[in-house]
Scaffold this motif. Structure first.
Motif, PDB file in Angstrom:
ATOM      1  N   TYR A 135       0.853  -1.183   0.000  1.00 33.07           N
ATOM      2  CA  TYR A 135       0.000   0.000   0.000  1.00 33.07           C
ATOM      3  C   TYR A 135       0.888   1.232   0.000  1.00 33.07           C
ATOM      4  N   GLY A 136       0.802   1.978  -1.061  1.00 33.34           N
ATOM      5  CA  GLY A 136       1.642   3.164  -1.217  1.00 33.34           C
ATOM      6  C   GLY A 136       1.765   3.488  -2.687  1.00 33.34           C
ATOM      7  N   GLU A 137       2.696   4.345  -2.998  1.00 32.92           N
ATOM      8  CA  GLU A 137       2.911   4.691  -4.391  1.00 32.92           C
ATOM      9  C   GLU A 137       3.370   3.453  -5.170  1.00 32.92           C
ATOM     10  N   LYS A 138       2.666   3.141  -6.241  1.00 31.49           N
ATOM     11  CA  LYS A 138       2.913   1.901  -6.971  1.00 31.49           C
ATOM     12  C   LYS A 138       4.305   1.885  -7.599  1.00 31.49           C
ATOM     13  N   PRO A 139       5.073   0.792  -7.395  1.00 33.80           N
ATOM     14  CA  PRO A 139       6.404   0.693  -8.016  1.00 33.80           C
ATOM     15  C   PRO A 139       6.288   0.770  -9.539  1.00 33.80           C
ATOM     16  N   THR A 140       7.188   1.506 -10.152  1.00 28.45           N
ATOM     17  CA  THR A 140       7.105   1.728 -11.604  1.00 28.45           C
ATOM     18  C   THR A 140       7.835   0.668 -12.412  1.00 28.45           C
ATOM     19  N   ASN A 141       8.748  -0.080 -11.765  1.00 32.35           N
ATOM     20  CA  ASN A 141       9.564  -1.029 -12.515  1.00 32.35           C
ATOM     21  C   ASN A 141       9.644  -2.374 -11.800  1.00 32.35           C
ATOM     22  N   THR A 200       1.495  -2.379   4.342  1.00 34.66           N
ATOM     23  CA  THR A 200       0.251  -2.915   3.789  1.00 34.66           C
ATOM     24  C   THR A 200      -0.945  -2.006   4.037  1.00 34.66           C
ATOM     25  N   GLY A 201      -0.727  -0.867   4.695  1.00 31.26           N
ATOM     26  CA  GLY A 201      -1.850   0.027   4.929  1.00 31.26           C
ATOM     27  C   GLY A 201      -1.433   1.336   5.559  1.00 31.26           C
ATOM     28  N   HIS A 202      -2.321   2.304   5.464  1.00 29.41           N
ATOM     29  CA  HIS A 202      -2.183   3.587   6.145  1.00 29.41           C
ATOM     30  C   HIS A 202      -3.360   3.726   7.096  1.00 29.41           C
ATOM     31  N   TYR A 203      -3.092   4.154   8.311  1.00 28.50           N
ATOM     32  CA  TYR A 203      -4.176   4.313   9.262  1.00 28.50           C
ATOM     33  C   TYR A 203      -4.534   5.789   9.426  1.00 28.50           C
ATOM     34  N   THR A 204      -5.761   6.009   9.852  1.00 28.19           N
ATOM     35  CA  THR A 204      -6.252   7.348  10.165  1.00 28.19           C
ATOM     36  C   THR A 204      -6.978   7.269  11.500  1.00 28.19           C
ATOM     37  N   SER A 221       1.809   4.571   8.627  1.00 31.61           N
ATOM     38  CA  SER A 221       1.726   3.314   7.879  1.00 31.61           C
ATOM     39  C   SER A 221       1.880   2.129   8.813  1.00 31.61           C
ATOM     40  N   VAL A 222       1.335   1.010   8.367  1.00 32.50           N
ATOM     41  CA  VAL A 222       1.410  -0.243   9.115  1.00 32.50           C
ATOM     42  C   VAL A 222       2.092  -1.288   8.247  1.00 32.50           C
TER      43      VAL A 222
END
Length: 395
Positions: free
Chosen positions: A38-44, A245-249, A228-229
């Motif tokens: 979970y985060g900015e998708k890897p480009t390569n 694997t996730g971001h909490y709020t 992040s978690v």
């Protein structure tokens, strides 16, 4: 000759199997990242030639552990299996992880260094002792707490009576709510939680949850902003991947990642503990009708205080006189030497030099008897600060 042949065959087999094993591990890591990161998708991602190249495309909290490193990790934390989720790599159980003490005014102080295992039991034991000692209020210190197990954050939130939901967790699967683990031995409703720029992860889960639900007062600086978690995935080669694997709020959706949690009561770094204690003590005295008098700044460590009255007093024996107290903020009433210098003046001197740069308060309680049969009706409180540096005498 036979031994040499076996050695050559063994080496040849290792050379043949290693690339295949590494390729299988690489494919496994790519699949896990593809499904759960979970985060900015890897480009390569698919063109990465090894695990290191994959991890470099992820955030700074995602880490690959070799079989040896993962084995050391499990041995260090004395666990048969990996924990499901961590806000950081948590510290192993340490009996000194939680500490506490009583402060003046029936205020308890409880510090948590990390969200490690056994946190609920440790906190419960310390809070029980504080309550038995007379604590009516609580200052909970999460400064410099870098996080730990999410489960422990859920358990700590269970001590706050107004908390109904722990947090919201956003993952590739959607958003889910974190559940609170109720605790029978609950904190006061008006608990104060200290944080600073180094409070991160699980500390921020607690802080944002409390703030969103108005369940406690957050005091200090804006927190780090690590929202992040991470989850641990065991790999076929015996290693593991710690992956975001996730971001909490907060329960109301208040974000933490790269933002942090802003306190309700802002205080400069290093002043939160004594500063919050000062607020609680002075507000309590004011509510009881005590009169504030402005005190000096930069007093000597062995300052002698003269408390003067407008009429003749019946002070009684100085060693038994307890209507005047010298209190150190963040601590307790300190030992003093008292002496009636005349029938209107009491001299008070600290038994030991006061701490440099610290804040203290001189309290005069009502009820002191006068020679004419009348007693002091209204108490007073006078805060003051000690000099920041010791005086150097010229020779």
């Amino acid at each position: 000759m036979k031994q040499t042949l076996i050695a050559v065959v063994a080496v040849f087999a290792w050379l043949c199997l290693t690339p295949a094993t590494e390729a299988a591990t690489l494919d496994e890591v790519k699949e896990i990242v593809e499904l759960y990161y979970y985060g900015e998708k890897p480009t390569n991602l698919h063109n990465a030639r090894n695990v290191t190249e994959v991890v470099r495309q992820l955030d700074e909290y995602s880490v690959y552990m070799t079989p040896a490193e993962y084995s050391d990790y499990l041995n260090q934390y004395a666990s048969a299996k990996a924990p499901a989720q961590v806000a950081t790599l948590a510290a192993p159980h340490n009996p000194d992880n939680v500490s506490s003490n009583m402060m003046y005014g029936n205020v308890g102080y409880l510090k948590i260094k990390a969200f490690s295992a056994h946190l609920q039991e440790d906190v419960n034991a310390h809070w029980s002792r504080l309550k038995a000692a007379g604590a009516k209020r609580l200052i909970l210190d999460l400064r410099f707490n870098g996080g730990g197990y999410v489960d422990s954050a859920e358990q700590l939130l269970g001590f706050f009576p107004r908390v109904k939901e722990a947090y919201k967790l956003q993952t590739r699967m959607g958003t889910q709510a974190g559940k609170v683990v109720p605790a029978k031995n609950q904190f006061p409703v008006d608990t104060y939680v200290l944080v600073n720029r180094y409070s991160a992860s699980a500390s921020e889960i607690v802080a944002v949850s409390l703030k969103d639900q108005s369940a406690a007062n957050i005091v200090g600086e804006t927190t780090k902003g690590k929202g992040s978690v991470q989850s641990l995935f065991e790999l076929e080669n015996g290693g593991a991947l710690k992956l975001t694997t996730g971001h909490y709020t907060g329960p109301k959706g208040t974000p933490v990642q790269h933002i942090g949690v802003e306190p309700n009561i802002k205080m400069k770094s290093g002043t939160e503990h004594a500063g919050m204690h000062k607020r609680l003590v002075t507000s309590d005295l004011a509510a009881r009708g005590y009169q504030f008098t402005k005190g000096p700044t930069g007093v000597a460590q062995s300052k002698v205080f003269n408390v003067e009255f407008t009429q003749k007093m019946n002070f009684g024996p100085a060693k038994d006189f307890n209507k005047m107290e010298l209190v150190k903020f963040g601590s307790v009433s300190i030992q003093t030497a008292k002496k009636a210098s005349n029938d209107k003046t009491m001299t008070i001197q600290p038994a030991k030099p006061m701490a440099l740069g610290a804040e203290y308060m001189l309290i005069v309680h009502p009820g002191i008897a006068g020679a004419n049969g009348l007693s002091v009706v209204k108490g007073t409180y006078t805060p003051f600060t000690v000099q920041a540096r010791a005086l150097v005498r010229a020779k």
